[in-house]
Design a protein around this motif. Structure first.
Motif, PDB file in Angstrom:
ATOM      1  N   LYS A   1      73.978  23.094 100.151  1.00 45.78           N
ATOM      2  CA  LYS A   1      73.868  22.864 101.588  1.00 45.78           C
ATOM      3  C   LYS A   1      74.993  23.591 102.326  1.00 45.78           C
ATOM      4  N   ARG A   2      74.749  23.847 103.610  1.00 45.15           N
ATOM      5  CA  ARG A   2      75.730  24.596 104.402  1.00 45.15           C
ATOM      6  C   ARG A   2      77.084  23.897 104.420  1.00 45.15           C
ATOM      7  N   GLU A   3      77.095  22.576 104.603  1.00 43.02           N
ATOM      8  CA  GLU A   3      78.378  21.860 104.659  1.00 43.02           C
ATOM      9  C   GLU A   3      79.118  21.970 103.322  1.00 43.02           C
ATOM     10  N   GLU A   4      78.370  21.865 102.232  1.00 43.25           N
ATOM     11  CA  GLU A   4      78.985  22.009 100.905  1.00 43.25           C
ATOM     12  C   GLU A   4      79.541  23.423 100.720  1.00 43.25           C
ATOM     13  N   GLN A   5      78.776  24.408 101.189  1.00 39.85           N
ATOM     14  CA  GLN A   5      79.220  25.800 101.090  1.00 39.85           C
ATOM     15  C   GLN A   5      80.498  26.029 101.892  1.00 39.85           C
ATOM     16  N   LEU A   6      80.549  25.473 103.102  1.00 40.26           N
ATOM     17  CA  LEU A   6      81.740  25.605 103.946  1.00 40.26           C
ATOM     18  C   LEU A   6      82.947  24.951 103.266  1.00 40.26           C
ATOM     19  N   ASN A   7      82.745  23.762 102.712  1.00 43.38           N
ATOM     20  CA  ASN A   7      83.835  23.066 102.019  1.00 43.38           C
ATOM     21  C   ASN A   7      84.309  23.849 100.801  1.00 43.38           C
ATOM     22  N   HIS A   8      83.354  24.416 100.077  1.00 42.76           N
ATOM     23  CA  HIS A   8      83.687  25.220  98.890  1.00 42.76           C
ATOM     24  C   HIS A   8      84.507  26.448  99.299  1.00 42.76           C
ATOM     25  N   THR A   9      84.069  27.125 100.359  1.00 43.79           N
ATOM     26  CA  THR A   9      84.782  28.323 100.823  1.00 43.79           C
ATOM     27  C   THR A   9      86.171  27.959 101.331  1.00 43.79           C
ATOM     28  N   HIS A  10      86.261  26.857 102.063  1.00 44.75           N
ATOM     29  CA  HIS A  10      87.546  26.383 102.582  1.00 44.75           C
ATOM     30  C   HIS A  10      88.537  26.164 101.427  1.00 44.75           C
ATOM     31  N   ALA A  11      88.081  25.482 100.393  1.00 42.09           N
ATOM     32  CA  ALA A  11      88.939  25.211  99.227  1.00 42.09           C
ATOM     33  C   ALA A  11      89.299  26.505  98.504  1.00 42.09           C
ATOM     34  N   ALA A  12      88.352  27.436  98.407  1.00 41.42           N
ATOM     35  CA  ALA A  12      88.609  28.715  97.729  1.00 41.42           C
ATOM     36  C   ALA A  12      89.648  29.532  98.495  1.00 41.42           C
ATOM     37  N   ILE A  13      89.600  29.485  99.814  1.00 38.84           N
ATOM     38  CA  ILE A  13      90.596  30.192 100.635  1.00 38.84           C
ATOM     39  C   ILE A  13      91.983  29.624 100.358  1.00 38.84           C
ATOM     40  N   LEU A  14      92.093  28.304 100.351  1.00 33.01           N
ATOM     41  CA  LEU A  14      93.394  27.677 100.111  1.00 33.01           C
ATOM     42  C   LEU A  14      93.921  27.991  98.715  1.00 33.01           C
ATOM     43  N   GLN A  15      93.032  28.024  97.726  1.00 33.80           N
ATOM     44  CA  GLN A  15      93.471  28.325  96.364  1.00 33.80           C
ATOM     45  C   GLN A  15      93.961  29.775  96.247  1.00 33.80           C
ATOM     46  N   ALA A  16      93.201  30.700  96.814  1.00 30.61           N
ATOM     47  CA  ALA A  16      93.611  32.107  96.779  1.00 30.61           C
ATOM     48  C   ALA A  16      94.904  32.306  97.563  1.00 30.61           C
ATOM     49  N   ALA A  17      95.008  31.648  98.704  1.00 29.88           N
ATOM     50  CA  ALA A  17      96.216  31.755  99.527  1.00 29.88           C
ATOM     51  C   ALA A  17      97.416  31.173  98.791  1.00 29.88           C
ATOM     52  N   ARG A  18      97.207  30.057  98.121  1.00 24.58           N
ATOM     53  CA  ARG A  18      98.299  29.436  97.367  1.00 24.58           C
ATOM     54  C   ARG A  18      98.855  30.406  96.326  1.00 24.58           C
ATOM     55  N   GLU A  19      97.963  31.012  95.559  1.00 28.74           N
ATOM     56  CA  GLU A  19      98.400  31.943  94.518  1.00 28.74           C
ATOM     57  C   GLU A  19      99.186  33.107  95.123  1.00 28.74           C
ATOM     58  N   GLN A  20      98.694  33.642  96.229  1.00 34.46           N
ATOM     59  CA  GLN A  20      99.343  34.813  96.818  1.00 34.46           C
ATOM     60  C   GLN A  20     100.640  34.459  97.541  1.00 34.46           C
ATOM     61  N   PHE A  21     100.627  33.381  98.328  1.00 32.30           N
ATOM     62  CA  PHE A  21     101.851  32.994  99.046  1.00 32.30           C
ATOM     63  C   PHE A  21     102.972  32.631  98.074  1.00 32.30           C
TER      64      PHE A  21
END
Length: 200
Positions: free
Chosen positions: A2-22
């Motif tokens: 579902k769209r909401e699940e997809q948005l939540n998944h993308t949101h979490a993926a952004i934070l994980q990628a950002a965490r690794e890089q920052f």
């Protein structure tokens, strides 16, 4: 999905990628373009989730800070009931909470970002640093496991300790033999922090 699940998944993926890089590169060397590329989205799609890089950085540091705080407080709780814990091993255990989360020098990652942040974000970051890093470290030094110098506060001890950890986060500038374990290097540095380099 579902769209909401997809948005939540993308949101979490952004934070994980950002965490690794920052945490690996610091604030200035990390770009939203690279974060988006790592997640497999466009930069405009990233901005649908977060208004700017500062917001992402704050979210990452808040999350990491909560982990650090929980880890150090767990060590403190155990030490509070332990029978005569060794001060070097005790502070090494606290240190390994930090090194498990931070691939780079904690103090540098957080404080080097200050000159690039808006005043309100600096304040928030400063509060996270005080609450999640210095606060639990101050409580450690208040336990009495380490006997502090007369007139040295637990807060000053926590600040000095945290700014003294940089040799653990790089291979160029470290203490002790290079071929020993990370734990042994940590013990060497902790002994230096606690007892200095000279004999009276």
């Amino acid at each position: 999905m579902k769209r909401e699940e997809q948005l939540n998944h993308t949101h979490a993926a952004i934070l994980q990628a950002a965490r690794e890089q920052f945490l690996a590169q610091g604030y200035q060397a990390t770009s939203t373009r690279e974060i988006a590329k790592e997640v497999g989205i466009t930069q405009p799609a990233l901005y649908h989730h977060f208004s700017d890089k500062e917001v992402i950085f704050l979210e990452v540091i808040k999350s990491v800070g909560e982990e650090v705080q929980a880890g150090i407080l767990a060590v403190n709780d155990r030490l509070a009931t332990a029978d005569k814990p060794d001060p070097v091993e005790a502070l090494a255990e606290v240190t390994e909470v930090l090194t498990a989360v931070h691939p780079r020098d904690v103090f540098t990652v957080i404080h080097s970002s200050f000159r690039f942040l808006k005043p309100e974000n600096k304040r928030q970051l400063g509060m996270v640093f005080m609450q999640d890093y210095l606060g639990p470290l101050q409580k450690f030094f208040e336990l009495g496991v380490v006997t502090l110098q007369p007139n040295l506060s637990a807060q000053d001890a926590a600040s000095f300790y945290l700014t003294s950890l940089s040799p653990l986060f790089n291979t160029f500038h470290h203490v002790g033999p290079a071929d020993v374990s990370q734990h042994d290097q940590t013990l060497t540095l902790i002994r230096l922090i606690l007892f200095g380099i000279a004999v009276k």
